[in-house]
Motif scaffolding. Structure first.
Motif, PDB file in Angstrom:
ATOM      1  N   THR A 190      28.284  14.178  41.284  1.00  0.00           N
ATOM      2  CA  THR A 190      27.146  13.276  41.431  1.00  0.00           C
ATOM      3  C   THR A 190      27.651  11.857  41.231  1.00  0.00           C
ATOM      4  OG1 THR A 190      25.541  14.888  40.581  1.00  0.00           O
ATOM      5  CG2 THR A 190      24.915  12.562  40.494  1.00  0.00           C
ATOM      6  N   PRO A 191      27.692  11.020  42.270  1.00  0.00           N
ATOM      7  CA  PRO A 191      28.115   9.622  42.092  1.00  0.00           C
ATOM      8  C   PRO A 191      27.063   8.871  41.277  1.00  0.00           C
ATOM      9  CG  PRO A 191      28.160  10.289  44.413  1.00  0.00           C
ATOM     10  CD  PRO A 191      27.376  11.319  43.676  1.00  0.00           C
ATOM     11  N   ILE A 192      27.467   8.308  40.166  1.00  0.00           N
ATOM     12  CA  ILE A 192      26.532   7.570  39.310  1.00  0.00           C
ATOM     13  C   ILE A 192      26.666   6.071  39.555  1.00  0.00           C
ATOM     14  CG2 ILE A 192      25.846   7.075  36.932  1.00  0.00           C
ATOM     15  CD1 ILE A 192      26.974   9.899  36.229  1.00  0.00           C
ATOM     16  N   ALA A 193      27.867   5.538  39.397  1.00  0.00           N
ATOM     17  CA  ALA A 193      28.051   4.100  39.632  1.00  0.00           C
ATOM     18  C   ALA A 193      29.527   3.759  39.681  1.00  0.00           C
ATOM     19  CB  ALA A 193      27.379   3.281  38.532  1.00  0.00           C
ATOM     20  N   THR A 194      29.873   2.758  40.484  1.00  0.00           N
ATOM     21  CA  THR A 194      31.172   2.127  40.293  1.00  0.00           C
ATOM     22  C   THR A 194      31.018   1.209  39.081  1.00  0.00           C
ATOM     23  OG1 THR A 194      30.676   0.227  41.714  1.00  0.00           O
ATOM     24  CG2 THR A 194      31.698   2.155  42.767  1.00  0.00           C
ATOM     25  N   LEU A 195      32.096   1.057  38.338  1.00  0.00           N
ATOM     26  CA  LEU A 195      32.069   0.198  37.157  1.00  0.00           C
ATOM     27  C   LEU A 195      32.758  -1.131  37.399  1.00  0.00           C
ATOM     28  CD1 LEU A 195      32.980   2.829  34.401  1.00  0.00           C
ATOM     29  CD2 LEU A 195      30.706   2.067  35.123  1.00  0.00           C
ATOM     30  N   ALA A 196      33.836  -1.082  38.185  1.00  0.00           N
ATOM     31  CA  ALA A 196      34.647  -2.289  38.339  1.00  0.00           C
ATOM     32  C   ALA A 196      35.548  -2.164  39.546  1.00  0.00           C
ATOM     33  CB  ALA A 196      35.498  -2.512  37.087  1.00  0.00           C
ATOM     34  N   THR A 197      36.034  -3.305  39.999  1.00  0.00           N
ATOM     35  CA  THR A 197      37.097  -3.345  41.000  1.00  0.00           C
ATOM     36  C   THR A 197      38.314  -3.980  40.356  1.00  0.00           C
ATOM     37  OG1 THR A 197      36.253  -5.468  41.818  1.00  0.00           O
ATOM     38  CG2 THR A 197      35.569  -3.480  42.986  1.00  0.00           C
ATOM     39  N   LEU A 235      21.387   6.683  33.271  1.00  0.00           N
ATOM     40  CA  LEU A 235      22.763   6.198  33.185  1.00  0.00           C
ATOM     41  C   LEU A 235      22.978   4.983  34.085  1.00  0.00           C
ATOM     42  CD1 LEU A 235      24.628   9.629  33.179  1.00  0.00           C
ATOM     43  CD2 LEU A 235      24.668   7.947  31.320  1.00  0.00           C
ATOM     44  N   SER A 236      22.472   5.036  35.305  1.00  0.00           N
ATOM     45  CA  SER A 236      22.664   3.937  36.254  1.00  0.00           C
ATOM     46  C   SER A 236      22.064   2.643  35.739  1.00  0.00           C
ATOM     47  CB  SER A 236      22.044   4.285  37.609  1.00  0.00           C
ATOM     48  OG  SER A 236      22.672   5.408  38.187  1.00  0.00           O
ATOM     49  N   GLU A 237      20.850   2.734  35.228  1.00  0.00           N
ATOM     50  CA  GLU A 237      20.185   1.527  34.721  1.00  0.00           C
ATOM     51  C   GLU A 237      20.901   0.976  33.501  1.00  0.00           C
ATOM     52  OE1 GLU A 237      17.781  -0.284  36.124  1.00  0.00           O
ATOM     53  OE2 GLU A 237      18.116   1.104  37.790  1.00  0.00           O
ATOM     54  N   GLY A 262      24.128   5.042  43.178  1.00  0.00           N
ATOM     55  CA  GLY A 262      23.406   5.948  44.059  1.00  0.00           C
ATOM     56  C   GLY A 262      24.055   6.185  45.409  1.00  0.00           C
ATOM     57  N   GLU A 263      23.237   6.135  46.455  1.00  0.00           N
ATOM     58  CA  GLU A 263      23.700   6.429  47.803  1.00  0.00           C
ATOM     59  C   GLU A 263      24.728   5.414  48.285  1.00  0.00           C
ATOM     60  OE1 GLU A 263      24.579   8.049  51.311  1.00  0.00           O
ATOM     61  OE2 GLU A 263      23.516   9.006  49.638  1.00  0.00           O
ATOM     62  N   ASP A 264      24.629   4.182  47.822  1.00  0.00           N
ATOM     63  CA  ASP A 264      25.619   3.174  48.204  1.00  0.00           C
ATOM     64  C   ASP A 264      27.005   3.555  47.688  1.00  0.00           C
ATOM     65  OD1 ASP A 264      23.772   1.607  49.538  1.00  0.00           O
ATOM     66  OD2 ASP A 264      23.299   0.401  47.766  1.00  0.00           O
ATOM     67  N   PHE A 265      27.059   4.076  46.477  1.00  0.00           N
ATOM     68  CA  PHE A 265      28.327   4.547  45.916  1.00  0.00           C
ATOM     69  C   PHE A 265      28.816   5.769  46.689  1.00  0.00           C
ATOM     70  CE2 PHE A 265      30.444   6.432  41.851  1.00  0.00           C
ATOM     71  CZ  PHE A 265      31.705   6.207  42.398  1.00  0.00           C
TER      72      PHE A 265
END
Length: 330
Positions: free
Chosen positions: A122-129, A274-276, A303-306
Motif C-alpha cells: 500500500t503506497p502511503i507517501a514519499t517522504l523525501a527526494t 498516516l498520510s495526514e 495516495g494514487e499520485d505515489f
C-alpha cells in the motif's frame, strides 16, 4: 404451579427499546489507530538515507500520533528481506517500511523477489527526494566532475564507484553516470553507505553517488565533485553540474526518492491517518533543516499520485536495465 405474570406495557416497551439499542451497538469498540507500537522496517544497516529518514519520522510520528514507532533494521539481499517481511505481514498498519526507489522500481526488474511492489504494498507517501551528488575520495586528483571524467577516460578500469548494494539507486545512478560520461569504472557494492564510507575516505574506492554523504563533505572528509542536475546546488554555487561537465544526467533527477509503504489492502482510514500525519510533520521547517546537511529534501506525494510515480519509475528502470543489459544473480 408458578404462574407467569404478563409484564406491564411500560416494562415491555422498555425491554424492546433496550433490546433494539443493544442490537444497534457494535459487539466491540475498535480503538483508534494507532493503539499500540508501530514498527518501521529498513532494509539496510544503520546510517544510510533510509535509516536516517525512518528514525526522524519515527520520532516525529510518535509525538504526532501519541504512540511508539520502532525502527527495525533488517539488511540483506538489496533490502528484499525487509520488503518481503512487510509485504507478507498483517495489513493493519502496524508494520511499515521506509525504503528508497530501488526496492520498488529496480530490484524486482533484475532479480526474483517474493513480492510484487505494484500489488503487494500500500503506497502511503514519499517522504523525501535525494540530491544526485557525486562525491570522491580526497586521494583522487580531480577537483570537479569534468576533471574526473578526463582521468577516467585516460585510465579505463582504474577508478571505481561504491554503492549501497546491487540493484540500489546508488548503483544505478553510477551506471547512468558511466553511460552518460562514456567511461569505464568498476562498481563495488556494499551493504550500506556506512560500510563503504571508510574505503571511500581512504581511496580504496574512488567515488560514490549518495545524498547522505553530503554531511561527510561538510565535515571535510570527502570532496564534492559535482551534482547530477542542470542548475547549481543551493549553498554550493561553485560545485560543477553535470550539464557544465558536458553530460546529460536529467533522467535521474526525480527518481531518487524515499517512500513509506505498508502491506497491500491496508484500511483506508489507517492510510489517511498516516498520510495526514506525514504531511503535517513534513511541513515543519525543522525537518528540512535536519535533512539539509544530508542532501535530502522533504517531498511528500501521497495516495494514487505515489502509486502512479512508482509505476512510471518502474517502467523507466525496466527499460534502462534492458538497454544496459544489466543482469544480477538470483
Amino acid at each position: 404451579m408458578m404462574k407467569w405474570a404478563k409484564p406491564s406495557s411500560a416494562l415491555f416497551s422498555s425491554m424492546v427499546v433496550t433490546g433494539a439499542l443493544a442490537a444497534a451497538l457494535p459487539l466491540t469498540v475498535q480503538a483508534a489507530y494507532p493503539d499500540r507500537a508501530v514498527t518501521i522496517m529498513v532494509g539496510y544497516g544503520a546510517g544510510g538515507g533510509a535509516d536516517l529518514l525512518a528514525r526522524l519520522y519515527a520520532e516525529k510520528l510518535a509525538a504526532k500520533l501519541n504512540q511508539t514507532f520502532i525502527v527495525e533494521n533488517k539488511p540483506g539481499a538489496g533490502a528484499t528481506l525487509a520488503a518481503s517481511a512487510v509485504a507478507h505481514s498483517k495489513p493493519d498498519g502496524y508494520t511499515l517500511m521506509v525504503a528508497p526507489t530501488a526496492v520498488f522500481t529496480i530490484t524486482p526488474n533484475v532479480r526474483r523477489t517474493n513480492y510484487a511492489p505494484l500489488k503487494d504494498f500500500t503506497p502511503i507517501a514519499t517522504l523525501a527526494t535525494g540530491l544526485d551528488i557525486i562525491t570522491s575520495s580526497q586521494t583522487i586528483p580531480a577537483k570537479n566532475l569534468g576533471e574526473f571524467i578526463v582521468l577516467a577516460k585516460a585510465n579505463p578500469g582504474k577508478y571505481s564507484f561504491a554503492s549501497s548494494g546491487l540493484a540500489t539507486s546508488t548503483h544505478f545512478t553510477g551506471e547512468m553516470f558511466k553511460e552518460a560520461a562514456g567511461i569505464d569504472i568498476l562498481h563495488v557494492p556494499y551493504k550500506s553507505s556506512n560500510d563503504y564510507l571508510p574505503d571511500l575516505i581512504q581511496g580504496r574506492v574512488s567515488i560514490a553517488f549518495d545524498p547522505v554523504l553530503l554531511n561527510q563533505v561538510n565535515a571535510g572528509k570527502l570532496n564534492l565533485l559535482g551534482i547530477a542536475q542542470d542548475e547549481p546546488l543551493e549553498g554550493y554555487p561553485e560545485v560543477q553540474t553535470s550539464k557544465q561537465a558536458g553530460i546529460d544526467m536529467s533522467p535521474a533527477y526525480e527518481r531518487i526518492w524515499y517512500g513509506i509503504v505498508g502491506p497491500a489492502d491496508m484500511p483506508a482510514d489507517v492510510v489517511a491517518t498516516l498520510s495526514e500525519a506525514i504531511k503535517e510533520v513534513s511541513a515543519d521547517p525543522a525537518i528540512a533543516q535536519r535533512l539539509e546537511a544530508t542532501g535530502i529534501r522533504p517531498d511528500v506525494v501521497t495516495g494514487e499520485d505515489f502509486a502512479r510515480k512508482m509505476r512510471d519509475d518502474s517502467d523507466y528502470y525496466k527499460n534502462l536495465i534492458q538497454r544496459l543489459n544489466i543482469q544480477l544473480e538470483n
